[in-house]
Scaffold this motif. Structure first.
Motif, short mmCIF file in Angstrom:
data_model
loop_
_atom_site.label_atom_id
_atom_site.label_comp_id
_atom_site.label_asym_id
_atom_site.label_seq_id
_atom_site.Cartn_x
_atom_site.Cartn_y
_atom_site.Cartn_z
N TYR A 123 0.84 -1.20 0.00
CA TYR A 123 0.00 0.00 0.00
C TYR A 123 0.87 1.25 0.00
CZ TYR A 123 -2.85 3.74 2.00
OH TYR A 123 -3.46 4.94 2.24
N ALA A 124 1.89 1.27 0.83
CA ALA A 124 2.79 2.44 0.89
C ALA A 124 3.44 2.70 -0.46
CB ALA A 124 3.85 2.23 1.98
N ALA A 125 3.79 1.64 -1.18
CA ALA A 125 4.42 1.78 -2.49
C ALA A 125 3.47 2.43 -3.51
CB ALA A 125 4.90 0.42 -3.00
N CYS A 126 2.17 2.29 -3.31
CA CYS A 126 1.19 2.91 -4.22
C CYS A 126 1.35 4.43 -4.26
CB CYS A 126 -0.24 2.56 -3.81
SG CYS A 126 -0.68 0.83 -4.01
N TRP A 127 1.76 5.02 -3.14
CA TRP A 127 1.87 6.48 -3.07
C TRP A 127 2.95 7.03 -4.00
CZ3 TRP A 127 -1.39 9.74 -0.46
CH2 TRP A 127 -2.35 9.12 0.36
N SER A 128 3.96 6.23 -4.29
CA SER A 128 5.03 6.70 -5.17
C SER A 128 5.11 5.88 -6.46
CB SER A 128 6.38 6.67 -4.43
OG SER A 128 6.62 5.39 -3.88
N ALA A 129 4.09 5.11 -6.75
CA ALA A 129 4.06 4.28 -7.96
C ALA A 129 3.98 5.15 -9.21
CB ALA A 129 2.87 3.32 -7.92
N ALA A 130 4.44 4.60 -10.31
CA ALA A 130 4.29 5.29 -11.60
C ALA A 130 2.81 5.50 -11.87
CB ALA A 130 4.92 4.46 -12.70
N PRO A 131 2.43 6.64 -12.43
CA PRO A 131 1.01 6.93 -12.66
C PRO A 131 0.28 5.81 -13.41
CG PRO A 131 2.32 8.89 -13.06
CD PRO A 131 3.29 7.76 -12.82
N ALA A 132 0.91 5.21 -14.40
CA ALA A 132 0.25 4.16 -15.18
C ALA A 132 0.04 2.87 -14.38
CB ALA A 132 1.08 3.85 -16.43
N ASP A 133 0.79 2.71 -13.29
CA ASP A 133 0.72 1.49 -12.49
C ASP A 133 -0.06 1.64 -11.20
OD1 ASP A 133 2.42 0.34 -14.40
OD2 ASP A 133 4.22 0.92 -13.27
N ARG A 134 -0.35 2.87 -10.80
CA ARG A 134 -0.90 3.13 -9.47
C ARG A 134 -2.25 2.44 -9.23
NH1 ARG A 134 -0.12 8.23 -9.14
NH2 ARG A 134 1.75 8.05 -7.89
N LEU A 135 -3.18 2.57 -10.14
CA LEU A 135 -4.52 2.02 -9.92
C LEU A 135 -4.48 0.49 -9.81
CD1 LEU A 135 -7.39 2.94 -9.41
CD2 LEU A 135 -7.80 2.87 -11.86
N ALA A 136 -3.70 -0.16 -10.65
CA ALA A 136 -3.58 -1.62 -10.58
C ALA A 136 -2.91 -2.04 -9.27
CB ALA A 136 -2.81 -2.15 -11.77
N ALA A 137 -1.90 -1.31 -8.86
CA ALA A 137 -1.22 -1.63 -7.59
C ALA A 137 -2.18 -1.44 -6.42
CB ALA A 137 0.02 -0.75 -7.42
N LEU A 138 -2.99 -0.41 -6.49
CA LEU A 138 -3.95 -0.14 -5.43
C LEU A 138 -5.03 -1.23 -5.39
CD1 LEU A 138 -4.55 1.85 -3.18
CD2 LEU A 138 -5.78 3.27 -4.84
N ALA A 139 -5.43 -1.74 -6.55
CA ALA A 139 -6.43 -2.80 -6.60
C ALA A 139 -5.96 -4.07 -5.89
CB ALA A 139 -6.79 -3.12 -8.05
N ALA A 140 -4.66 -4.29 -5.86
CA ALA A 140 -4.12 -5.47 -5.19
C ALA A 140 -4.20 -5.37 -3.67
CB ALA A 140 -2.67 -5.70 -5.62
N VAL A 141 -4.31 -4.14 -3.14
CA VAL A 141 -4.26 -3.97 -1.68
C VAL A 141 -5.53 -3.39 -1.08
CG1 VAL A 141 -1.74 -3.80 -1.65
CG2 VAL A 141 -3.12 -1.70 -1.80
N ALA A 142 -6.44 -2.87 -1.92
CA ALA A 142 -7.64 -2.19 -1.40
C ALA A 142 -8.86 -2.58 -2.23
CB ALA A 142 -7.46 -0.68 -1.42
#
Length: 116
Positions: A11-30
């Motif tokens: 979840y913490a990594a989502c805050w600094s994720a690349a814009p194109a990857d953020r939503l997918a990364a967030l879907a994995a944790v929330a």
């Protein structure tokens, strides 16, 4: 490392994720309907949270979050975190709490900033 510690790290990594990857990364944790609040905002849903995270990344380029400690019980957790600047120095610190969905992902997150 516990599953909940890893979840908070992801979840913490989502805050600094690349814009194109953020939503997918967030879907994995929330969950899709995740609620998020901190002293400055309250948003609902992954898309709004991803947008808020993008605003943070724009306001604090190169910053990231480190999860320092995690406590958990009964489908809830508390994470102590540090916001790190571009050089790895402490920019701020805080505590976030969360309620977890039955699948383990975050469903309701509240962030608190600790006094400097």
């Amino acid at each position: 490392m516990s599953d909940t510690q890893q979840l908070w790290n992801d979840y913490a990594a989502c805050w600094s994720a690349a814009p194109a990857d953020r939503l997918a990364a967030l879907a994995a944790v929330a969950v899709d309907g995740v609620a998020y609040r901190d002293p400055g905002t309250e948003v609902s849903g992954r898309t709004e949270l991803a947008g808020y995270m993008a605003g943070f990344a724009g306001a604090f380029p190169g910053h990231r979050f480190r999860i320092d400690d995690v406590l958990e019980h009964h489908g809830r957790s508390l994470a102590r975190w540090t916001q790190l600047d571009e050089q790895g120095g402490t920019a701020s610190a805080g505590i976030s709490t969360a309620r977890h969905h039955e699948d383990g992902r975050l469903t309701d997150i509240t962030g608190f900033f600790l006094p400097a």
